[in-house]
Write a protein that holds these residues in place. Structure first.
Motif, PDB file in Angstrom:
ATOM      1  N   MET A  65      38.354 -40.231  57.284  1.00 21.86           N
ATOM      2  CA  MET A  65      38.333 -39.417  58.474  1.00 21.86           C
ATOM      3  C   MET A  65      37.593 -38.129  58.174  1.00 21.86           C
ATOM      4  N   SER A  66      37.019 -37.568  59.170  1.00 16.98           N
ATOM      5  CA  SER A  66      36.278 -36.338  58.961  1.00 16.98           C
ATOM      6  C   SER A  66      37.062 -35.141  59.471  1.00 16.98           C
ATOM      7  N   CYS A  67      36.623 -33.969  59.050  1.00 14.40           N
ATOM      8  CA  CYS A  67      37.273 -32.718  59.428  1.00 14.40           C
ATOM      9  C   CYS A  67      36.384 -31.959  60.400  1.00 14.40           C
ATOM     10  N   PRO A  68      36.995 -31.303  61.384  1.00 12.57           N
ATOM     11  CA  PRO A  68      36.183 -30.421  62.223  1.00 12.57           C
ATOM     12  C   PRO A  68      35.760 -29.198  61.414  1.00 12.57           C
ATOM     13  N   ASP A  69      34.751 -28.500  61.881  1.00 11.54           N
ATOM     14  CA  ASP A  69      34.310 -27.282  61.195  1.00 11.54           C
ATOM     15  C   ASP A  69      35.292 -26.157  61.472  1.00 11.54           C
ATOM     16  N   TYR A  70      35.718 -25.498  60.459  1.00 12.45           N
ATOM     17  CA  TYR A  70      36.593 -24.331  60.583  1.00 12.45           C
ATOM     18  C   TYR A  70      36.576 -23.615  59.255  1.00 12.45           C
ATOM     19  N   PRO A  71      37.041 -22.364  59.206  1.00 10.80           N
ATOM     20  CA  PRO A  71      36.996 -21.616  57.940  1.00 10.80           C
ATOM     21  C   PRO A  71      37.718 -22.338  56.817  1.00 10.80           C
ATOM     22  N   SER A  72      37.127 -22.337  55.647  1.00 18.38           N
ATOM     23  CA  SER A  72      37.673 -23.108  54.527  1.00 18.38           C
ATOM     24  C   SER A  72      39.042 -22.614  54.080  1.00 18.38           C
ATOM     25  N   GLY A  73      39.418 -21.399  54.413  1.00 18.95           N
ATOM     26  CA  GLY A  73      40.730 -20.885  54.037  1.00 18.95           C
ATOM     27  C   GLY A  73      41.880 -21.645  54.673  1.00 18.95           C
ATOM     28  N   PHE A  74      41.622 -22.360  55.762  1.00 18.10           N
ATOM     29  CA  PHE A  74      42.668 -23.106  56.449  1.00 18.10           C
ATOM     30  C   PHE A  74      42.773 -24.547  55.968  1.00 18.10           C
ATOM     31  N   SER A  75      41.864 -25.003  55.120  1.00 19.48           N
ATOM     32  CA  SER A  75      41.784 -26.398  54.717  1.00 19.48           C
ATOM     33  C   SER A  75      43.052 -26.914  54.061  1.00 19.48           C
ATOM     34  N   THR A  76      43.551 -26.194  53.095  1.00 16.12           N
ATOM     35  CA  THR A  76      44.740 -26.643  52.383  1.00 16.12           C
ATOM     36  C   THR A  76      45.935 -26.719  53.318  1.00 16.12           C
ATOM     37  N   GLU A  77      46.043 -25.783  54.220  1.00 18.80           N
ATOM     38  CA  GLU A  77      47.133 -25.803  55.183  1.00 18.80           C
ATOM     39  C   GLU A  77      47.059 -27.035  56.080  1.00 18.80           C
ATOM     40  N   ALA A  78      45.869 -27.421  56.471  1.00 19.87           N
ATOM     41  CA  ALA A  78      45.706 -28.603  57.316  1.00 19.87           C
ATOM     42  C   ALA A  78      46.121 -29.874  56.568  1.00 19.87           C
ATOM     43  N   ILE A  79      45.781 -29.976  55.300  1.00 23.62           N
ATOM     44  CA  ILE A  79      46.184 -31.132  54.488  1.00 23.62           C
ATOM     45  C   ILE A  79      47.714 -31.181  54.398  1.00 23.62           C
ATOM     46  N   THR A  80      48.338 -30.043  54.175  1.00 25.79           N
ATOM     47  CA  THR A  80      49.805 -29.977  54.097  1.00 25.79           C
ATOM     48  C   THR A  80      50.428 -30.410  55.412  1.00 25.79           C
ATOM     49  N   ARG A  81      49.904 -29.917  56.542  1.00 24.71           N
ATOM     50  CA  ARG A  81      50.444 -30.303  57.852  1.00 24.71           C
ATOM     51  C   ARG A  81      50.244 -31.794  58.102  1.00 24.71           C
ATOM     52  N   PHE A  82      49.108 -32.336  57.664  1.00 27.39           N
ATOM     53  CA  PHE A  82      48.864 -33.769  57.812  1.00 27.39           C
ATOM     54  C   PHE A  82      49.930 -34.574  57.074  1.00 27.39           C
ATOM     55  N   ILE A  83      50.175 -34.240  55.829  1.00 27.09           N
ATOM     56  CA  ILE A  83      51.163 -34.974  55.020  1.00 27.09           C
ATOM     57  C   ILE A  83      52.556 -34.848  55.637  1.00 27.09           C
ATOM     58  N   GLU A  84      52.942 -33.646  56.032  1.00 27.24           N
ATOM     59  CA  GLU A  84      54.270 -33.447  56.618  1.00 27.24           C
ATOM     60  C   GLU A  84      54.421 -34.202  57.935  1.00 27.24           C
ATOM     61  N   SER A  85      53.375 -34.211  58.751  1.00 25.94           N
ATOM     62  CA  SER A  85      53.417 -34.948  60.006  1.00 25.94           C
ATOM     63  C   SER A  85      53.537 -36.450  59.757  1.00 25.94           C
ATOM     64  N   LEU A  86      52.776 -36.960  58.800  1.00 26.01           N
ATOM     65  CA  LEU A  86      52.835 -38.385  58.491  1.00 26.01           C
ATOM     66  C   LEU A  86      54.208 -38.762  57.943  1.00 26.01           C
ATOM     67  N   LYS A  87      54.754 -37.945  57.052  1.00 23.31           N
ATOM     68  CA  LYS A  87      56.103 -38.205  56.531  1.00 23.31           C
ATOM     69  C   LYS A  87      57.114 -38.284  57.672  1.00 23.31           C
ATOM     70  N   SER A  88      57.011 -37.350  58.601  1.00 23.62           N
ATOM     71  CA  SER A  88      57.927 -37.305  59.737  1.00 23.62           C
ATOM     72  C   SER A  88      57.797 -38.551  60.611  1.00 23.62           C
ATOM     73  N   GLN A  89      56.576 -38.980  60.852  1.00 21.83           N
ATOM     74  CA  GLN A  89      56.358 -40.185  61.653  1.00 21.83           C
ATOM     75  C   GLN A  89      56.886 -41.436  60.963  1.00 21.83           C
ATOM     76  N   LEU A  90      56.679 -41.535  59.659  1.00 18.69           N
ATOM     77  CA  LEU A  90      57.174 -42.695  58.917  1.00 18.69           C
ATOM     78  C   LEU A  90      58.700 -42.733  58.930  1.00 18.69           C
ATOM     79  N   LYS A  91      59.318 -41.573  58.768  1.00 16.26           N
ATOM     80  CA  LYS A  91      60.779 -41.495  58.801  1.00 16.26           C
ATOM     81  C   LYS A  91      61.307 -41.883  60.187  1.00 16.26           C
ATOM     82  N   ALA A  92      60.677 -41.383  61.236  1.00 16.63           N
ATOM     83  CA  ALA A  92      61.094 -41.715  62.605  1.00 16.63           C
ATOM     84  C   ALA A  92      60.951 -43.209  62.864  1.00 16.63           C
TER      85      ALA A  92
END
Length: 111
Positions: free
Chosen positions: A1-28
């Motif tokens: 999957m690709s990433c939209p353009d945005y400041p690189s300082g937010f990149s790690t936070e987006a990866i963390t939110r992705f993992i947490e969201s996926l964990k939550s969906q799998l648990k549900a």
């Protein structure tokens, strides 16, 4: 999957939110299956990711997801968003960047 353009300082936070969201969906999904008296295989999402920047201006990422084969044998139809692993991954990815973009709007303009 690709990433939209945005400041690189937010990149790690987006990866963390992705993992947490996926964990939550799998648990549900597991809880929903349990309520429907379906067999539920134990599953713990594990992942490996790396940020890489060689000659490019912006970094890029590599991400591997590790799941129990008995719980998630295939991605399912990855061409459409459905109630399958591919759909959960896609939804988590979009959710991570929607939050990122909304946070940018909140933090970008200060009066």
């Amino acid at each position: 999957m690709s990433c939209p353009d945005y400041p690189s300082g937010f990149s790690t936070e987006a990866i963390t939110r992705f993992i947490e969201s996926l964990k939550s969906q799998l648990k549900a999904h597991q809880e929903r299956s349990r309520r429907e008296h379906k067999r539920v295989h134990p599953n713990t999402l594990r992942f490996i990711w790396a940020k890489e920047q060689c000659e490019s201006v912006m970094p890029h990422y590599h991400l591997a997801l590790l799941l129990n084969n008995d719980a998630y044998y295939t991605l399912g139809d990855y061409k459409t968003v459905q109630d399958n692993l591919a759909g959960r991954i896609y939804t988590a990815w979009v959710w991570a960047f929607i939050l990122t973009m909304s946070m940018l709007r909140v933090h970008r303009v200060r009066f």
